[in-house]
Every structure is written in structure tokens, then in C-alpha cells.
Write an enzyme that holds these catalytic residues in place. Sequence first.
Site, PDB file in Angstrom:
ATOM      1  N   LYS A   1       0.831  -1.211   0.000  1.00  0.00           N
ATOM      2  CA  LYS A   1       0.000   0.000   0.000  1.00  0.00           C
ATOM      3  C   LYS A   1       0.863   1.258   0.000  1.00  0.00           C
ATOM      4  O   LYS A   1       0.497   2.280  -0.585  1.00  0.00           O
ATOM      5  CB  LYS A   1      -0.931  -0.001   1.219  1.00  0.00           C
TER       6      LYS A   1
ATOM      7  N   CYS B   1      -1.981 -12.303  -6.356  1.00  0.00           N
ATOM      8  CA  CYS B   1      -0.864 -12.098  -5.422  1.00  0.00           C
ATOM      9  C   CYS B   1      -0.432 -10.648  -5.610  1.00  0.00           C
ATOM     10  O   CYS B   1      -1.233  -9.745  -5.388  1.00  0.00           O
ATOM     11  CB  CYS B   1       0.254 -13.106  -5.676  1.00  0.00           C
ATOM     12  N   SER B   2       0.799 -10.423  -6.039  1.00  0.00           N
ATOM     13  CA  SER B   2       1.204  -9.049  -6.348  1.00  0.00           C
ATOM     14  C   SER B   2       0.902  -8.740  -7.816  1.00  0.00           C
ATOM     15  O   SER B   2       0.019  -7.957  -8.128  1.00  0.00           O
ATOM     16  CB  SER B   2       2.691  -8.853  -6.041  1.00  0.00           C
TER      17      SER B   2
ATOM     18  N   GLY C   1       0.317 -11.304 -10.073  1.00  0.00           N
ATOM     19  CA  GLY C   1      -0.605 -12.313 -10.578  1.00  0.00           C
ATOM     20  C   GLY C   1       0.004 -13.326 -11.515  1.00  0.00           C
ATOM     21  O   GLY C   1      -0.733 -13.979 -12.268  1.00  0.00           O
ATOM     22  N   TRP C   2       1.342 -13.480 -11.490  1.00  0.00           N
ATOM     23  CA  TRP C   2       1.937 -14.466 -12.400  1.00  0.00           C
ATOM     24  C   TRP C   2       2.802 -15.501 -11.676  1.00  0.00           C
ATOM     25  O   TRP C   2       3.358 -16.386 -12.320  1.00  0.00           O
ATOM     26  CB  TRP C   2       2.749 -13.796 -13.505  1.00  0.00           C
ATOM     27  N   ASP C   3       2.922 -15.423 -10.369  1.00  0.00           N
ATOM     28  CA  ASP C   3       3.708 -16.413  -9.617  1.00  0.00           C
ATOM     29  C   ASP C   3       2.808 -17.240  -8.703  1.00  0.00           C
ATOM     30  O   ASP C   3       2.372 -18.330  -9.066  1.00  0.00           O
ATOM     31  CB  ASP C   3       4.811 -15.714  -8.807  1.00  0.00           C
TER      32      ASP C   3
ATOM     33  N   ILE D   1       8.929 -14.471  -3.952  1.00  0.00           N
ATOM     34  CA  ILE D   1       9.931 -15.207  -4.722  1.00  0.00           C
ATOM     35  C   ILE D   1      11.301 -15.211  -4.051  1.00  0.00           C
ATOM     36  O   ILE D   1      12.072 -16.163  -4.205  1.00  0.00           O
ATOM     37  CB  ILE D   1      10.048 -14.646  -6.150  1.00  0.00           C
TER      38      ILE D   1
END
Length: 663
Positions: A249, A334-335, A337-339, A274
Site C-alpha cells: 500500500k 498475489c502481487s 498475478g503471475w507467480d 519469490i
Amino acid sequence: MHYNNKKILTARVEKVQLVDRWGGEQNIVGTIHATSSHVIFKAETGTREIWLANGLIGAVERGALSAAGCPLVIRCKHFMQIHLLINRDKACQELYETLLKVCKPTNIENVFAFENRCLSEDVRGWNRLDWTSEFSRQGVSSSWTQTDINKGYKSCDTYPEKLWVPTAARTPVLEGAISFRSRGRLPALTYFYKKNGAALSRCAQPNSGFRARCMEDETLMSLIGKANPQHDIVYLIDTRPMVNAMVNKVQGKGYEDERNYSNIKHQFFDVENIHVMRTSQQKLVDACGKCRNVNEYLKAVESSGWLKHVRAVVECSMFIAESLSKGISCVVHCSDGWDRTSQTVSIAELLVDPFYRTIHGFEVLIEKDWLGFGHKFDDRCAHVGANNDEAPKEVSPVFSQWLDCVWQIWKMRPRAFEFNERFLIELHEHAYSCQFGTFLGNCDCDRKSLSLSTRTKSLWTYLDSRQDDFLNPFYDATLYDNLIDIDTRAASFSVWQGLYNRFDDGILPREDIQSSTMSSMEHVGILEAHVAQLRNKLAELKQQLGKGAAIGMVDSGHGSSSGNEGADGAQSPLSYSLCGFGEESGYCEGLLQPVALRWTSERDASACASPNCGFEFNSRGERRMHCYRCGKIFCRRCVRVTSDEQERVCITCTSAQSGIQHT
């Protein structure tokens, strides 16, 4: 895999010693080459060879020259370690520099996949996923529709061109959600649970900061709920620990405020980022490779936290799967959206849909939720060398961890999966090897701009040609519908030794139950087919004898003179066997091709039986292939398939025969 006509990148280095890192065996002296595709070690005496794909080299470490030689260690991404001793310091340095070049190319187009261009019959592999067909298979209702808002990747270059969104969502709503979501990754459908109409969507975190909101995004979330005939409530699942989301945020991102959304229930899960996963796996690898007693090993595994992280991913996926089965739609992020999003949504789909537990379906799942929705394989798998200080921080075993999660579930419910452990290990290896184009690029847009489908080979085509290597003999397609009842208690998770100790002698059993069962089933099938052919021959023979036809017979050597001789003392035709069994050879031979009655046990095979091959089975995961004629075990390149595709025969047994083709 072996390839011809490789370009040698360095002069060969002779008198190199291959060192047993545990000190249990004598060093092997040989010659090493570095080529455009592989690093190759060949022993001076004997047939020992090691072929290592350049893409699998993770790190190269050079030690100081000593009386024994200059040490060079090659650490691989698939967890092999090669320890070398080189007599001359200059030769060691040249080899070290060359290895760094071949394992860390500066341009993705310099990897071997672009040289491996035999593209015949490769179209099927590159068309493994058809988005329209897949969503049709899922049974997507009229409440969802395809949109062309991302045609040409104009809205989000890390998403697929084809997206499915609620039918009631108009273009301004979608455009507003795109601007509000990180990197333009708006909520889009990835799976439709046709049994009750629940939907699974995925996206990236919102650019909300502390106060920002977006009416279009809130409208889209409401429409996702209304598209479900069972419940209009949507579970918004944030895979991150809550503290991580709150930190974001400060950067102007963060998470959704439930007060602004009329139909969402927020749920956080503690799946770490990660960087934590990268450190955790390295600690696990050290534990598996360095610890010499049980107490030290168990402490090191616990300290790594790897099993805790794997369990967290599975628990989050279980929550999603259970929600879908109850008829509640979910939106996951997630952050970016790809992990973690790719991990959890794909495992959830695996749990609720038996199609994804087949070999073909599993490949479709990877194409859809990993390749299609933009997991950054180039960055995470370090396909190219670091060109800035930030690049090494992007490397992380996200896909490896997902395969580990799948293996944990596979271990609990082995009869629910069409594929075996070898299939998962093969996928792990080729995610890094750069021998195929399938896992190159960070997103679908990258792969199209590189024209991978016309310039490289598809991994799926390669796996299709070897599908019998990956079949699970215990698979029962009708036994399980969903797997939402698996046990997620801590004791159910264990270290995947088949992967992390793959190349360590003495740790894994020399044969596993799946391989031995497949071998036994194959052997029995061949013998049954042979017996059936003999019966047919015997029926034909009796029919011809009944007609008084003259038939030439071959003496099997087992005839008897008592009770079967004619008036002139000669044997009658019925005293001759159609099939002779050689007690020493173990063959069944006669009017048909010989078939081995006894097959060599897999646990007794450490190398290919061909005297001119030299291929060693370095791990349990490597396929050991029996010759149907002699029963010995060979590697794939020393075996041929007959022209009728009914038998697999070694080169020695077929040297005097024709009608044989390569596998």
C-alpha cells in the site's frame, strides 16, 4: 538427447578427472568438451559419458590450483553436481570462461532451442491449447463471453489475447479495471466449474494505495458474482501474507477494501514471495547434498522452511477448490498475478477437474495458467545471463515449487493421475534446459514476437513421442472425481527425493514400483501376444494337415521317438514343436520371431547393455528399455521399433534383419 554436428566452442581439455564428491569411488580420467548445446565428458577407458545441456548449468565455481589439480564445480539447475580436477591452471581458466558463456547467453535467441530446428510434425505441439475449445470443454455458460479488449496485447502485454469476462461487463468497465489493476491485469476467467456455475478468475493486485478506489473495478467484481447462479458472493483470495500486502500500500498498490465492494469476502494466505522461496530451496538443496547424518539433515530441512511453503501453497489451493465445489466463485491474485496466482489456481483446477490429471490435460493446464497468463519463465529460470544488478533477484523456483506441490498430491492419490513421477521430473528439467521453445519467453506476447512456433521445437511434441515413458500403471480414470479430501497435515508432506536426490547413488531405490509394474505388464503383454500368434499358427497347421497338405517342419530338438514314429521309423509331423524353448537362452523361438522369456531386472541395470554405448542410468527417472528378443536393458538410442510397431528390439538383435526404424 544427443545431437550431431555441434560447434565446438573451446579446444578439448584432456586428462580431466571426474571426482566422486562423496569420496567413495576412484576418480575417472577423461576428456571434456563444451559445445553449443552440451558439455560432454568422455572417459579415456571404458564407455562412461556425461551429456549436460548448457541450459541446465546454474553456476560454475573455480578453485585454486593445488598439487592435485585445479578444481572446477558445475552446479546444475536440475540438482546434478559435477566435480572436476584439471591439471593445468590455464586450461581450467579457459574452460571456466567458456562454461560461463554457454550457460548464460546474453540474448535469448542464442540458446540451443533456436539451433534445434527439426520442425517436422511439430504443429500439434504448438497447438496444444486452443482457448475457445478449452473453455467450451469446461462448459462456460452464457453469463461469460470472450472479449477482444486485449487483441494485439494492446491492454496488457502479459495476458493472452483472448479473455473471458462476464457478459454484462461493458468495455468502459473493463477499461477502468485495466487501469486500476497492476500491469493492466484485470480479473479474467480461467476456469468454469460447470457442475454448479462457480467461476475461478485471476488478476493482479489493485493500485489502491491507502484511499484510491475504482468504480469500474467494483462493478466488474459485482458482475463476476452475479454470473454465478448459486451465490453472488465472491471470495477474493490474496495469496500473500497480510503484512506484505499492507507494505505494498505504501507503494500505491495493496489490496481491496471490502467496504468498497458489495459482494466480496477477503481471505489472505501466507504464501511467501519469490525471494523467500529462492533462499528456501537453496537451503533444501544444501541439506540434501551436504548433510552426512540424519540429525543434521532433519534440522537442515526444517530450517529451510521448504515443506512449510509447499504446504501453504497446497492449503490455499485446497481452499479455492473447496469453495468452487460449494458453488462460490473465487478471484485470486498475489502481487502481479503471475507467480503465486499461477501456482494456486492451477493446483485448484487439478483438484476439481480429472481432465487436468491426464498427460494431455496437464499440458493444457500449463499452457493456460502458466504460459498463457504470463509466468516469467525467462526471468524465473534464468534462461539468459544477468544484464543488470536486478536480474538475479528475479530468479526463483516458482515452477519447480508448483511441480513439487503436484508431486505431493500425486503421492497421496497416485491412482488419480495418468502420469508418473518421471513426467514431472522431465518437465522440471526442460523448463530450464532451453532445448525447446515451449518455456522460452516471459509471456505469450514474447513467444509470438520471437516466432518460436516456426523457429523452435515444441516440448509437447517431444513428450508425445515418448508417452509410454510417462504412463502410470495404477491410473484409474473413474476412481476419483475431485481430490478435495487430501490430507494437508504437516506429516503428509515430505522431501521430493526423486528430484532433489536424483543423481545421488544409494539414496533412491534402484527400481520403483511404477517402473517395475509397467515393465512386468509390458512383458506379460508381449508373451500373451506371442502365445496368441502360436495358437493361430497351430490352428492353421491343423487345418492344412486335415486337408492332407505337405508341410515342412523344423525340428525343435525336443522330439521323442516313442509313440510318434511311423512304420518306417520316421517321426510324424505332429511330433515337431511349433515353438522351442531354449533353456540356456531363455528364448521362445520357432516359426515366429524369438521372444525373451526372462527380462533383466531394472535394479541390476546401471548402464546400457550395448557394449559400444556407454550411457549410464544416472538416476531412477531415466527410462530403461527392454529388448523383446534378448530381454536385456538398453538406453533409448540403442533400441529400435519394428516396422509394424509391435516390438522394441536392440541393435544387436536386429543387425541381421530388415524392416527396423528408429524410435
